[in-house]
Write a protein that holds these residues in place. Structure first.
Motif, PDB file in Angstrom:
ATOM      1  N   ILE A  12     -34.697 -36.486 110.213  1.00 34.45           N
ATOM      2  CA  ILE A  12     -33.273 -36.728 110.462  1.00 34.45           C
ATOM      3  C   ILE A  12     -32.730 -37.767 109.481  1.00 34.45           C
ATOM      4  CG2 ILE A  12     -31.632 -37.706 112.105  1.00 34.45           C
ATOM      5  CD1 ILE A  12     -33.516 -36.350 114.289  1.00 34.45           C
ATOM      6  N   LEU A  13     -33.501 -38.826 109.289  1.00 32.41           N
ATOM      7  CA  LEU A  13     -33.075 -39.870 108.355  1.00 32.41           C
ATOM      8  C   LEU A  13     -32.953 -39.317 106.941  1.00 32.41           C
ATOM      9  CD1 LEU A  13     -35.081 -42.980 109.579  1.00 32.41           C
ATOM     10  CD2 LEU A  13     -32.626 -42.574 109.774  1.00 32.41           C
ATOM     11  N   GLU A  14     -33.914 -38.460 106.586  1.00 30.88           N
ATOM     12  CA  GLU A  14     -33.895 -37.872 105.249  1.00 30.88           C
ATOM     13  C   GLU A  14     -32.643 -37.025 105.056  1.00 30.88           C
ATOM     14  OE1 GLU A  14     -36.627 -34.816 102.891  1.00 30.88           O
ATOM     15  OE2 GLU A  14     -37.777 -36.367 103.931  1.00 30.88           O
ATOM     16  N   ARG A  15     -32.304 -36.258 106.096  1.00 34.63           N
ATOM     17  CA  ARG A  15     -31.113 -35.417 106.020  1.00 34.63           C
ATOM     18  C   ARG A  15     -29.849 -36.283 105.904  1.00 34.63           C
ATOM     19  NH1 ARG A  15     -30.721 -31.748 110.950  1.00 34.63           N
ATOM     20  NH2 ARG A  15     -32.969 -31.799 110.661  1.00 34.63           N
ATOM     21  N   MET A  16     -29.830 -37.372 106.648  1.00 34.14           N
ATOM     22  CA  MET A  16     -28.665 -38.266 106.594  1.00 34.14           C
ATOM     23  C   MET A  16     -28.526 -38.879 105.201  1.00 34.14           C
ATOM     24  SD  MET A  16     -28.697 -40.126 110.277  1.00 34.14           S
ATOM     25  CE  MET A  16     -27.351 -41.246 109.918  1.00 34.14           C
ATOM     26  N   ASP A  17     -29.699 -39.198 104.607  1.00 35.74           N
ATOM     27  CA  ASP A  17     -29.700 -39.751 103.260  1.00 35.74           C
ATOM     28  C   ASP A  17     -29.057 -38.784 102.286  1.00 35.74           C
ATOM     29  OD1 ASP A  17     -30.740 -42.190 103.599  1.00 35.74           O
ATOM     30  OD2 ASP A  17     -32.647 -41.817 102.596  1.00 35.74           O
ATOM     31  N   LYS A  18     -29.426 -37.509 102.392  1.00 35.10           N
ATOM     32  CA  LYS A  18     -28.892 -36.500 101.493  1.00 35.10           C
ATOM     33  C   LYS A  18     -27.396 -36.329 101.704  1.00 35.10           C
ATOM     34  CE  LYS A  18     -32.810 -33.840 100.058  1.00 35.10           C
ATOM     35  NZ  LYS A  18     -33.923 -33.856 101.034  1.00 35.10           N
ATOM     36  N   MET A  19     -26.985 -36.353 102.968  1.00 29.54           N
ATOM     37  CA  MET A  19     -25.566 -36.196 103.270  1.00 29.54           C
ATOM     38  C   MET A  19     -24.769 -37.373 102.712  1.00 29.54           C
ATOM     39  SD  MET A  19     -25.767 -34.656 107.114  1.00 29.54           S
ATOM     40  CE  MET A  19     -24.055 -34.968 107.538  1.00 29.54           C
ATOM     41  N   THR A  20     -25.351 -38.563 102.843  1.00 34.24           N
ATOM     42  CA  THR A  20     -24.688 -39.758 102.323  1.00 34.24           C
ATOM     43  C   THR A  20     -24.550 -39.671 100.811  1.00 34.24           C
ATOM     44  OG1 THR A  20     -25.682 -41.004 104.119  1.00 34.24           O
ATOM     45  CG2 THR A  20     -24.724 -42.273 102.328  1.00 34.24           C
ATOM     46  N   GLU A  21     -25.627 -39.241 100.152  1.00 31.86           N
ATOM     47  CA  GLU A  21     -25.602 -39.077  98.706  1.00 31.86           C
ATOM     48  C   GLU A  21     -24.490 -38.136  98.279  1.00 31.86           C
ATOM     49  OE1 GLU A  21     -29.271 -37.824  96.727  1.00 31.86           O
ATOM     50  OE2 GLU A  21     -30.244 -39.463  97.781  1.00 31.86           O
ATOM     51  N   LEU A  22     -24.433 -36.996  98.964  1.00 26.94           N
ATOM     52  CA  LEU A  22     -23.412 -35.993  98.647  1.00 26.94           C
ATOM     53  C   LEU A  22     -22.020 -36.575  98.855  1.00 26.94           C
ATOM     54  CD1 LEU A  22     -24.668 -32.599 100.085  1.00 26.94           C
ATOM     55  CD2 LEU A  22     -23.952 -33.068  97.753  1.00 26.94           C
ATOM     56  N   PHE A  23     -21.858 -37.253  99.977  1.00 27.04           N
ATOM     57  CA  PHE A  23     -20.561 -37.833 100.309  1.00 27.04           C
ATOM     58  C   PHE A  23     -20.129 -38.828  99.240  1.00 27.04           C
ATOM     59  CE2 PHE A  23     -18.115 -41.274 102.306  1.00 27.04           C
ATOM     60  CZ  PHE A  23     -17.006 -40.539 102.726  1.00 27.04           C
ATOM     61  N   VAL A  24     -21.057 -39.675  98.817  1.00 26.63           N
ATOM     62  CA  VAL A  24     -20.751 -40.674  97.790  1.00 26.63           C
ATOM     63  C   VAL A  24     -20.373 -39.987  96.484  1.00 26.63           C
ATOM     64  CG1 VAL A  24     -21.732 -42.515  96.364  1.00 26.63           C
ATOM     65  CG2 VAL A  24     -22.154 -42.490  98.824  1.00 26.63           C
ATOM     66  N   ALA A  25     -21.146 -38.952  96.128  1.00 25.14           N
ATOM     67  CA  ALA A  25     -20.869 -38.238  94.884  1.00 25.14           C
ATOM     68  C   ALA A  25     -19.491 -37.585  94.921  1.00 25.14           C
ATOM     69  CB  ALA A  25     -21.946 -37.182  94.640  1.00 25.14           C
ATOM     70  N   GLU A  26     -19.168 -36.966  96.049  1.00 28.27           N
ATOM     71  CA  GLU A  26     -17.878 -36.301  96.180  1.00 28.27           C
ATOM     72  C   GLU A  26     -16.739 -37.314  96.150  1.00 28.27           C
ATOM     73  OE1 GLU A  26     -17.062 -32.998  96.260  1.00 28.27           O
ATOM     74  OE2 GLU A  26     -19.130 -32.802  95.642  1.00 28.27           O
ATOM     75  N   THR A  27     -16.952 -38.427  96.824  1.00 27.26           N
ATOM     76  CA  THR A  27     -15.922 -39.463  96.870  1.00 27.26           C
ATOM     77  C   THR A  27     -15.670 -40.019  95.478  1.00 27.26           C
ATOM     78  OG1 THR A  27     -16.676 -40.038  99.078  1.00 27.26           O
ATOM     79  CG2 THR A  27     -15.216 -41.600  97.994  1.00 27.26           C
ATOM     80  N   ARG A  28     -16.769 -40.256  94.746  1.00 28.45           N
ATOM     81  CA  ARG A  28     -16.632 -40.772  93.388  1.00 28.45           C
ATOM     82  C   ARG A  28     -15.851 -39.806  92.527  1.00 28.45           C
ATOM     83  NH1 ARG A  28     -22.392 -43.448  91.775  1.00 28.45           N
ATOM     84  NH2 ARG A  28     -22.061 -45.379  92.881  1.00 28.45           N
ATOM     85  N   LYS A  29     -16.175 -38.517  92.656  1.00 27.12           N
ATOM     86  CA  LYS A  29     -15.484 -37.499  91.878  1.00 27.12           C
ATOM     87  C   LYS A  29     -13.996 -37.502  92.200  1.00 27.12           C
ATOM     88  CE  LYS A  29     -18.494 -33.944  92.022  1.00 27.12           C
ATOM     89  NZ  LYS A  29     -18.783 -32.558  92.415  1.00 27.12           N
ATOM     90  N   ALA A  30     -13.698 -37.652  93.479  1.00 24.31           N
ATOM     91  CA  ALA A  30     -12.304 -37.609  93.915  1.00 24.31           C
ATOM     92  C   ALA A  30     -11.530 -38.824  93.401  1.00 24.31           C
ATOM     93  CB  ALA A  30     -12.243 -37.556  95.439  1.00 24.31           C
ATOM     94  N   ILE A  31     -12.181 -39.975  93.404  1.00 24.84           N
ATOM     95  CA  ILE A  31     -11.488 -41.203  93.005  1.00 24.84           C
ATOM     96  C   ILE A  31     -11.455 -41.337  91.486  1.00 24.84           C
ATOM     97  CG2 ILE A  31     -11.510 -43.723  93.105  1.00 24.84           C
ATOM     98  CD1 ILE A  31     -12.909 -43.459  95.826  1.00 24.84           C
ATOM     99  N   TYR A  32     -12.620 -41.163  90.862  1.00 25.41           N
ATOM    100  CA  TYR A  32     -12.711 -41.383  89.433  1.00 25.41           C
ATOM    101  C   TYR A  32     -12.825 -40.045  88.721  1.00 25.41           C
ATOM    102  CZ  TYR A  32     -14.127 -45.828  91.401  1.00 25.41           C
ATOM    103  OH  TYR A  32     -14.191 -46.965  92.136  1.00 25.41           O
ATOM    104  N   THR A  33     -11.739 -39.537  88.268  1.00 23.73           N
ATOM    105  CA  THR A  33     -11.777 -38.269  87.558  1.00 23.73           C
ATOM    106  C   THR A  33     -11.717 -38.537  86.067  1.00 23.73           C
ATOM    107  OG1 THR A  33      -9.404 -38.118  87.853  1.00 23.73           O
ATOM    108  CG2 THR A  33     -10.781 -36.861  89.386  1.00 23.73           C
ATOM    109  N   GLY A  34     -12.498 -37.784  85.340  1.00 21.90           N
ATOM    110  CA  GLY A  34     -12.483 -37.880  83.893  1.00 21.90           C
ATOM    111  C   GLY A  34     -13.213 -39.079  83.351  1.00 21.90           C
ATOM    112  N   GLU A  35     -12.882 -39.440  82.137  1.00 15.76           N
ATOM    113  CA  GLU A  35     -13.571 -40.496  81.417  1.00 15.76           C
ATOM    114  C   GLU A  35     -13.177 -41.870  81.932  1.00 15.76           C
ATOM    115  OE1 GLU A  35     -15.647 -40.167  78.332  1.00 15.76           O
ATOM    116  OE2 GLU A  35     -15.915 -38.351  79.522  1.00 15.76           O
TER     117      GLU A  35
END
Ligand SMILES: [Zn+2]
Length: 70
Positions: A12-35
């Motif tokens: 369960i913890l491992e799955r949460m870790d992956k979800m958190t990673e994905l969430f962070v990556a998506e959030t970063r993409k949404a906030i910081y677009t481009g160069e």
């Protein structure tokens, strides 16, 4: 009894870790677009290269902090 816990706490913890990673990556993409900008779009201060390499940012640290505060 409950099949939801079949994998144990580690799974369960491992799955949460992956979800958190994905969430962070998506959030970063949404906030910081481009160069990354070389200079802050808010105040024009040069953005340290270390910061630009860490994340694609457009603002210096102080402006970013202000913006995140809302
Ligand atoms: Zn700034």
């Amino acid at each position: 009894m409950s099949t939801a816990w079949a994998g144990g706490t580690d799974a369960i913890l491992e799955r949460m870790d992956k979800m958190t990673e994905l969430f962070v990556a998506e959030t970063r993409k949404a906030i910081y677009t481009g160069e990354s900008a070389t200079h802050c779009e808010e105040c024009g201060e040069p953005i340290p290269e270390a910061r630009r390499q860490a994340i694609a940012c457009k603002y210096c640290l102080s402006c970013q902090t202000e913006l995140e505060k809302g």
